[in-house]
Scaffold this motif. Structure first.
Motif, PDB file in Angstrom:
ATOM      1  N   ASN A  35      39.598 -20.953-150.736  1.00 58.08           N
ATOM      2  CA  ASN A  35      40.462 -21.567-149.733  1.00 58.08           C
ATOM      3  C   ASN A  35      41.559 -20.583-149.344  1.00 58.08           C
ATOM      4  O   ASN A  35      42.091 -19.871-150.195  1.00 58.08           O
ATOM      5  N   GLN A  91      39.059 -26.269-145.569  1.00 56.79           N
ATOM      6  CA  GLN A  91      40.096 -25.235-145.642  1.00 56.79           C
ATOM      7  C   GLN A  91      39.576 -23.882-146.118  1.00 56.79           C
ATOM      8  O   GLN A  91      40.352 -23.004-146.456  1.00 56.79           O
ATOM      9  N   GLY A  92      38.268 -23.712-146.139  1.00 53.79           N
ATOM     10  CA  GLY A  92      37.712 -22.446-146.602  1.00 53.79           C
ATOM     11  C   GLY A  92      36.206 -22.497-146.632  1.00 53.79           C
ATOM     12  O   GLY A  92      35.569 -22.935-145.674  1.00 53.79           O
TER      13      GLY A  92
END
Length: 801
Positions: free
Chosen positions: A759, A718-719
Motif C-alpha cells: 500500500n 490503496q495498492g
C-alpha cells in the motif's frame, strides 16, 4: 414466521403427493462390450434423443466385465453411441418402450489410425462444458489428493486462489454452494478433497440462480454413488510439510431396485507453520514512524466429516432423498508477534513481543430432504428440497504482551488478556423448481427459493487485574443478525430452426427478490434494518454455427450483499497495531453484467473464449485508515463505483494419445471511481492470471499430472496484492487388477507460494508478506471392492444429470 413457513411448505407437499399418484413406467437398456475376445472396461455409453443429437439423455461407463445399464429411460427414439480411445466409435438407433431392452454383445474394433502404441484407458473428461459454464471432474486432478476443497479450487480453470485461501472469479468473490444449496460451511478447508465428486463453475448465472452472485457461482458436489449392489472403498494417506499430515476416508454404499443407502467418513489432520513479515512508514507521525513486525505461527488442525444418504424410488418417476452431513473442525494456533518501532530519525521508540494461543472448535450439521419428479415428456420436470444447516464456532484466545527497552530488557510485568468469540448460525432453504413445455420449441421454467438465516456472535475481551480477569466493556459486544430472502423467478427458453440442430437458441428471465434483515449489537450502538424488493433480469442469445461451434451473448443484473464477516462490527485485536473489523452500515453492490462468448470443438482440441463487462455501483473494498495513535484500522467500505472488463479463455488439447492439457487465462482491466473516499485510491489497473494442467499416461495404469499457476499483481483500494505462482505435481499407479492404487503428491514443488500486499497512500506506506509451509509431500493408497464402484470413487465418474 410459522404461518409463513406453513404457507410455503404445504402447497409443496400437496403438489408432490398429487404428482406422485400419476407415476408412469420407463425402461432400462443393458448390454455388454467386448473386443471380440475380452470384455472392455471404461467404454463411454452415450444415449441421445433422435430429435436432438446435441443433448445427452443418459450416460454410463462399462464395468470390468464390459457390462453397462442405462436406467429410467423414457419411451422414444434414440441414438446409442459407444466410445473409447483406441477403438472406433459405434452408433446405432434404438426404440424404447416400457419393456426392458437388452442389446446383447457389441464388438468394438481397434482404431489403427491412432498415433503411438501407448496403452491408454478411458477416463471421464476433466472438463465438461455446460450452457452456463463448465463442470470440473474433481479427482481427475490427482495433484490435490489429501488436501481440502480450497486446494482443489487452486487447480480449476478461471478460479484464482491466493496463499491465504481467498477465492475469486474474475477478481470478485463468487457465491459458493454445497450440493446446490447455501450452507453453514463457510470455510472450504472444512471439506476434504477426497469427498468431492465434481465442481461446477457458473460464470454468468441466469435468473434461475440467486442474484447474490456477482462474479458467478461455484457449486461443490459431494460424492454419492448410484451403482447397484454393495460397494465400498478405503483411502489412506500420509506425508509431511514442515510437520506431519495424515488423512483417510471410508465409503460404503448399497443399492437395490428401490433403495440406495450410502455412508461416508473422511478425516484430515495436519501440523502447519506460517511466517509473516511487515514494514510500515507513517509519514506524519514522528514517534511511531517506522514499524517492523514479524510473526511466527505454529498450527495443528483436524477435520472430520460424516455423510449419510438414503434415496427411495417407489417407481421410475418419483425419487425421495434424504442427506445428512456432520462436520467437526479443530485448530490450535500458537502465534508469536515481534514489533519494533522507531522514530522518524530511526531512534528506538518501543519494542514488544505479543504471544497468543488461539483454540478454535467448529461444528456443522446439515439436513436435506429432496423430491424429484420425472415425466414422460423429458422437457417437463419438478424438483423440490428443504434443507437446514447449523453451525457452531468457539474461539478462545490467551494473549501475553511483553514490553522491552532498547537493550532487550523487559519493562514491567506482562500484560495478560483473554478473549472469546462464540458464533452460532442457522441457514435454511426451501426450493421449488418446475419446468414445462408451452409449445414444441418453448419451455418455461419457474421456481421459488426461500432463504432464512440466523446468526449471533458473542465477543468478549478481559484483562488480568489483581489476579482476576475483568471484562473490558469497550472491547466486548454481542452481535445478532437475522435475514429472510424470498425469491421467485420465471424463464422462457426457446429456439429457432430444426429441433435436431437449431440455428438460434435464446432465453429470457426475470427474478424478484424480497430481502428483509436486521442487525444489532447488545448496546444498540450499531443497529440497522433493511427491507427492499429488487428485480433482476437476464437474457441470452446463442447462434449455433455448427454442431460443434456456437456464439453467445448475454446480460444479467446481479447484487452483492455484504456477508456476515463484512457486517459484524467485532474488532480483532490479535495484532494491536493492525486491528480489523466489519462495517454494519455497508450497502449492497448493484452490478450490470454483459458477456459475449465463442465455443469451438475440434477432434483433439477445444476453445472457449468469454469477453465480459461489469459495471458496479457502491463497490465494497477493504480500506485501511491510519489513526492518530499510529494504528491502522482495516474495514470494508463502499468506496464508489468500478468498471471491469476482460477476456477469459479455456483451451483444451490432446495432441497425442498419452498426453492432454488444459490452459486457461483470464485478463481484465479495472477502473475505480472512489468518489466516497476521495483520495489514496488506485484509479485503474490491469491484472491477469492463468494456469496449465498437464496430464500424462506414461504406461498402462499410470498417470502423471503437473499443474502450474500464476496470478499477477492485483489492485486493492490503496495498492496491490503481490503476484502468486506455484507448481503442483501428482502421480497415480493402478495395482493388481485396478482395484488398488498408489498415489504420490507434491504441492508447491519449488516453495514459491506466498501472499502479501503493498500500500502507498498520502499518510502511510506498508508492505506485508505471508509464507506458509505450502510445500508438502503426500503418499496415498486406495482400495475398492466391487469393480463397478471403482471409477466412481477413484476417478469420480459422475452422470451428466
Amino acid at each position: 414466521m410459522k404461518n409463513m413457513i406453513h404457507k410455503i411448505y404445504l402447497p409443496i407437499l400437496l403438489f408432490i403427493i398429487s404428482q406422485f399418484s400419476f407415476a408412469q413406467k420407463t425402461a432400462a437398456i443393458k448390454g455388454n462390450i467386448t473386443d471380440g475376445k475380452l470384455p472392455i472396461e471404461f467404454v463411454d455409453v452415450v444415449l441421445k434423443r433422435a430429435s436432438d443429437s446435441t443433448k445427452v439423455a443418459n450416460y454410463a461407463v462399462t464395468d470390468v466385465l464390459g457390462n453397462f445399464a442405462l436406467e429410467n429411460v423414457p419411451s422414444g427414439d434414440y441414438q446409442l453411441q459407444f466410445k473409447l480411445i483406441g477403438f472406433k466409435t459405434i452408433s446405432q438407433k434404438i426404440k424404447v418402450s416400457e419393456s426392458p431392452i437388452s442389446i446383447g454383445t457389441i464388438k468394438l474394433q481397434n482404431d489403427t489410425n491412432l498415433l503411438n502404441d501407448v496403452v491408454v484407458t478411458s477416463q471421464k473428461k476433466q472438463i465438461q462444458k455446460t450452457n452456463e459454464g463448465f463442470i470440473f471432474n474433481a479427482v481427475s486432478n490427482i495433484s490435490q489428493s489429501g488436501g481440502t476443497a480450497t486446494d482443489m479450487l487452486k487447480s480449476i480453470p478461471t478460479v484464482a486462489v491466493d496463499a491465504e485461501g481467498g477465492i475469486t472469479l474474475r477478481e470478485k468473490s463468487p457465491m459458493i454452494l454445497i450440493n446446490g444449496k447455501n450452507s453453514a460451511i463457510t470455510n472450504l478447508d472444512q471439506i476434504a478433497a477426497s469427498s468431492i465428486e465434481s465442481i461446477e463453475i457458473i460464470s454468468n448465472p441466469t435468473a434461475k440462480y440467486d442474484a447474490n452472485a456477482e462474479s458467478g457461482i461455484i457449486n461443490i458436489k459431494l460424492k454419492k454413488n448410484n451403482q447397484s449392489g454393495l460397494n465400498g472403498a478405503v483411502v489412506l494417506g500420509g506425508g509431511f510439510g514442515a510437520k506431519g499430515r495424515v488423512n483417510s476416508s471410508v465409503l460404503l454404499n448399497n443399492k437395490t431396485e428401490k433403495w440406495n443407502i450410502g455412508l461416508g467418513y473422511d478425516n484430515r489432520f495436519a501440523g502447519r507453520t506460517k511466517k509473516i513479515n511487515a514494514d510500515r512508514t507513517n509519514y506524519f507521525i514522528d514517534d511511531e514512524h517506522y514499524i517492523h513486525q514479524n510473526r511466527n505461527d505454529a498450527r495443528t488442525e483436524g477435520l472430520q466429516n460424516l455423510k449419510f444418504n438414503v434415496d427411495y424410488a417407489p417407481n421410475d418417476k418419483n425419487t425421495f432423498s434424504f442427506e445428512a452431513l456432520g462436520n467437526i473442525e479443530t485448530q490450535d494456533n500458537d502465534e508469536t508477534l515481534y514489533t519494533q518501532v522507531n522514530t522518524s530519525t530511526n531512534a528506538f521508540f518501543s519494542n514488544n513481543k505479543r504471544h497468543s494461543l488461539e483454540l478454535e472448535r467448529s461444528k456443522v450439521g446439515e439436513l436435506s430432504f429432496n423430491y424429484d419428479r420425472k415425466f414422460s415428456d423429458e422437457r417437463k420436470s419438478l424438483n423440490t428440497s428443504i434443507t437446514s444447516s447449523f453451525g457452531k464456532h468457539r474461539e478462545n484466545t490467551d494473549i501475553d504482551t511483553y514490553n522491552y527497552d532498547e537493550y532487550q530488557q523487559q519493562i514491567g510485568e506482562a500484560k495478560l488478556q483473554r478473549t472469546h468469540n462464540y458464533e452460532n448460525q442457522n441457514i435454511s432453504n426451501a426450493i421449488v423448481n418446475y419446468a414445462f413445455p408451452v409449445s414444441e420449441k418453448t419451455i418455461v421454467e419457474t421456481g421459488y427459493k426461500g432463504t432464512f438465516r440466523f446468526f449471533n456472535s458473542d465477543f468478549e475481551s478481559a484483562d488480568l487485574v489483581n489476579g482476576d480477569y475483568v471484562v473490558n466493556p469497550l472491547a466486548s459486544n454481542i452481535f445478532k443478525f437475522n435475514e429472510q430472502i424470498n425469491a421467485v423467478y420465471g424463464m422462457l427458453n426457446s429456439f429457432i430452426g430444426e429441433s435436431e440442430n437449431p440455428k438460434w437458441k435464446y432465453n429470457l428471465g426475470l427474478r424478484a427478490e424480497n430481502v428483509s434483515n436486521t442487525g444489532a449489537t447488545q448496546n444498540n450502538s450499531d443497529r440497522f434494518s433493511n427491507n427492499y424488493l429488487k428485480l433482476f433480469p437476464s437474457a441470452s442469445l446463442q447462434l449455433n454455427l455448427k454442431t460443434d461451434e456456437f456464439f453467445k451473448i448475454g446480460y444479467s443484473k446481479r447484487i452483492n450483499r455484504p456477508d456476515l464477516d463484512d457486517l459484524n462490527p467485532f474488532i480483532d485485536i490479535t495484532d494491536a497495531l493492525n486491528p480489523h473489523g466489519g462495517n454494519p452500515y455497508l450497502k449492497p453492490e448493484i452490478i450490470h453484467i454483459a458477456e459475449m462468448s465463442y465455443n469451438k470443438d475440434w477432434k483433439n482440441y477445444s476453445l472457449s473464449a468469454n469477453a465480459f463487462y461489469r459495471n458496479t455501483t457502491d463497490a465494497i473494498r477493504q480500506y485501511a485508515e491510519l489513526l492518530d495513535n499510529g494504528v491502522i484500522f482495516l474495514q470494508p467500505k463502499n468506496i464508489g463505483s468500478t468498471i471491469t472488463y476482460g477476456l477469459e479463455t479455456i483451451f483444451s488439447l490432446k495432441p497425442i494419445g498419452f498426453y492432454d492439457a488444459n490452459i486457461s487465462i483470464t485478463a481484465f482491466q479495472q477502473n475505480i471511481n472512489a468518489s466516497n473516499l476521495g483520495e489514496d485510491v488506485v484509479n485503474n489497473t490491469f491484472s491477469w492470471y492463468g494456469k496449465i494442467i498437464n496430464n500424462f499416461v506414461p504406461w498402462k495404469g499410470g498417470k502423471l499430472q503437473i499443474i502450474g499457476n500464476y496470478n499477477s499483481a492485483l489492485a486493492t483500494a490503496q495498492g496491490e496484492r503481490i503476484p502468486i505462482y506455484n507448481v503442483d505435481m501428482g502421480f497415480q499407479q493402478k495395482l493388481g487388477k485396478g482395484n488398488a492404487r498408489l498415489g504420490l503428491v507434491v504441492t508447491d514443488m519449488f516453495n514459491t507460494l506466498e501472499s502479501g500486499y503493498k500500500n502507498n497512500t498520502l499518510l502511510f506506506s506498508n508492505h506485508r508478506t505471508n509464507k506458509s509451509d505450502t510445500r508438502a509431500l503426500m503418499l496415498t493408497f486406495a482400495y475398492t471392492f466391487k469393480s463397478d464402484f471403482r471409477e466412481k470413487l477413484l476417478e469420480n465418474q459422475f452422470s451428466t444429470e
